[in-house]
Write an enzyme that holds these catalytic residues in place. Sequence first.
Site, PDB file in Angstrom:
ATOM      1  N   GLY A  47       0.783  -1.243   0.000  1.00 49.00           N
ATOM      2  CA  GLY A  47       0.000   0.000   0.000  1.00 49.00           C
ATOM      3  C   GLY A  47       0.807   1.280   0.000  1.00 49.00           C
ATOM      4  N   ASP A 106      -5.756   1.988  10.207  1.00 46.43           N
ATOM      5  CA  ASP A 106      -7.171   1.645  10.332  1.00 46.43           C
ATOM      6  C   ASP A 106      -7.404   1.125  11.762  1.00 46.43           C
ATOM      7  OD1 ASP A 106      -9.735   1.270   9.106  1.00 46.43           O
ATOM      8  OD2 ASP A 106      -9.301  -0.841   8.855  1.00 46.43           O
ATOM      9  N   PHE A 155     -14.316   3.267   2.756  1.00 44.24           N
ATOM     10  CA  PHE A 155     -13.328   2.385   2.160  1.00 44.24           C
ATOM     11  C   PHE A 155     -12.696   3.111   0.980  1.00 44.24           C
ATOM     12  CE2 PHE A 155     -11.337  -1.079  -0.059  1.00 44.24           C
ATOM     13  CZ  PHE A 155     -10.722  -1.709   1.009  1.00 44.24           C
ATOM     14  N   ARG A 168      -4.995   0.082  -7.217  1.00 46.65           N
ATOM     15  CA  ARG A 168      -3.825   0.680  -6.567  1.00 46.65           C
ATOM     16  C   ARG A 168      -3.219   1.798  -7.407  1.00 46.65           C
ATOM     17  NH1 ARG A 168      -2.131  -2.382  -2.065  1.00 46.65           N
ATOM     18  NH2 ARG A 168      -2.407  -4.616  -2.254  1.00 46.65           N
TER      19      ARG A 168
HETATM   20  P1  IMP Z   1      -4.959  -2.042  10.280  1.00 46.91           P
HETATM   21  O1  IMP Z   1      -4.055  -3.098  10.823  1.00 46.91           O
HETATM   22  O2  IMP Z   1      -6.412  -2.376  10.486  1.00 46.91           O
HETATM   23  O3  IMP Z   1      -4.630  -0.654  10.771  1.00 46.91           O
HETATM   24  O4  IMP Z   1      -4.821  -2.118   8.720  1.00 46.91           O
HETATM   25  C1  IMP Z   1      -3.943  -1.367   8.049  1.00 46.91           C
HETATM   26  C2  IMP Z   1      -3.883  -1.760   6.584  1.00 46.91           C
HETATM   27  O5  IMP Z   1      -5.160  -2.147   6.054  1.00 46.91           O
HETATM   28  C3  IMP Z   1      -3.499  -0.535   5.815  1.00 46.91           C
HETATM   29  O6  IMP Z   1      -2.100  -0.333   5.818  1.00 46.91           O
HETATM   30  C4  IMP Z   1      -4.061  -0.840   4.456  1.00 46.91           C
HETATM   31  O7  IMP Z   1      -3.157  -1.637   3.731  1.00 46.91           O
HETATM   32  C5  IMP Z   1      -5.341  -1.606   4.767  1.00 46.91           C
HETATM   33  N1  IMP Z   1      -6.498  -0.668   4.759  1.00 46.91           N
HETATM   34  C6  IMP Z   1      -7.052  -0.025   5.799  1.00 46.91           C
HETATM   35  N2  IMP Z   1      -8.053   0.773   5.413  1.00 46.91           N
HETATM   36  C7  IMP Z   1      -8.133   0.653   4.064  1.00 46.91           C
HETATM   37  C8  IMP Z   1      -8.995   1.236   3.052  1.00 46.91           C
HETATM   38  O8  IMP Z   1      -9.884   2.072   3.289  1.00 46.91           O
HETATM   39  N3  IMP Z   1      -8.746   0.835   1.767  1.00 46.91           N
HETATM   40  C9  IMP Z   1      -7.776  -0.058   1.436  1.00 46.91           C
HETATM   41  N4  IMP Z   1      -6.967  -0.622   2.337  1.00 46.91           N
HETATM   42  C10 IMP Z   1      -7.142  -0.281   3.651  1.00 46.91           C
HETATM   43 MG    MG Z   2      -0.568  -0.464   4.519  1.00 46.55          MG
END
Ligand code: IMP
Ligand code: MG
Length: 179
Positions: A47, A106, A155, A168
């Site tokens: 990402g 997130d 999202f 992406r």
């Molecule tokens: P976390 O561990 O839940 O904080 O997830 C983090 C990862 O989930 C981010 O680095 C992204 O790769 C993915 N992610 C979180 N939110 C989104 C979104 O809205 N769209 C796409 N990928 C997301």
């Molecule tokens: Mg990420």
Amino acid sequence: MADTMRTYLSAKEIAELNRQLGERITADYKKILEPGEEVLVVVTLKGALFFSADLLRHIQIPTRIDFVRLASYGSGTKSSGTVRILKDLETPSVGQHVLVLDEIVDSGRTLDFLLGRIRADRPKSVRLCALLSKPSRREVQVAVDYLGREVEDKFLVGYGLDFNERYRNLADICALETK
Ligand code: IMP
Ligand code: MG
């Protein structure tokens, strides 16, 4: 199935956030780096690919770049608590100033896991820079030292962010509504 997309942050707005983040990071590290020291920049794949490429060119201090790829088990858009390493760092963090780059925070679980691992390696300092953060989704507290912008619970795709590996390569960050 049709995906509806709305521009949420334009490429121009993203570029401005990167410029501001780069300036702050440069100014801060110029104060703490001793002669001969550099910053180990840890980029979270996939990402943060575009974010890191753009931001790094605004960072005017000596850096070394490494990549890590993590995945959390879970389905769809929800991450579970378990994180696994798909590609580990190649550079040991011991004694280094480590700056982690992620495109979005997130739940915070992935970064909590990564930062914990890096800290266990006894770095000289650890800081986190994220382009975006969704505070309403946080399950684990993660301190973001450099944040581009807070976003609502939508999202998002584009500029590195994917939905099932798609979108992406969009230049803008868009809100995706799946019908
Ligand atoms: P976390 O561990 O839940 O904080 O997830 C983090 C990862 O989930 C981010 O680095 C992204 O790769 C993915 N992610 C979180 N939110 C989104 C979104 O809205 N769209 C796409 N990928 C997301
Ligand atoms: Mg990420």
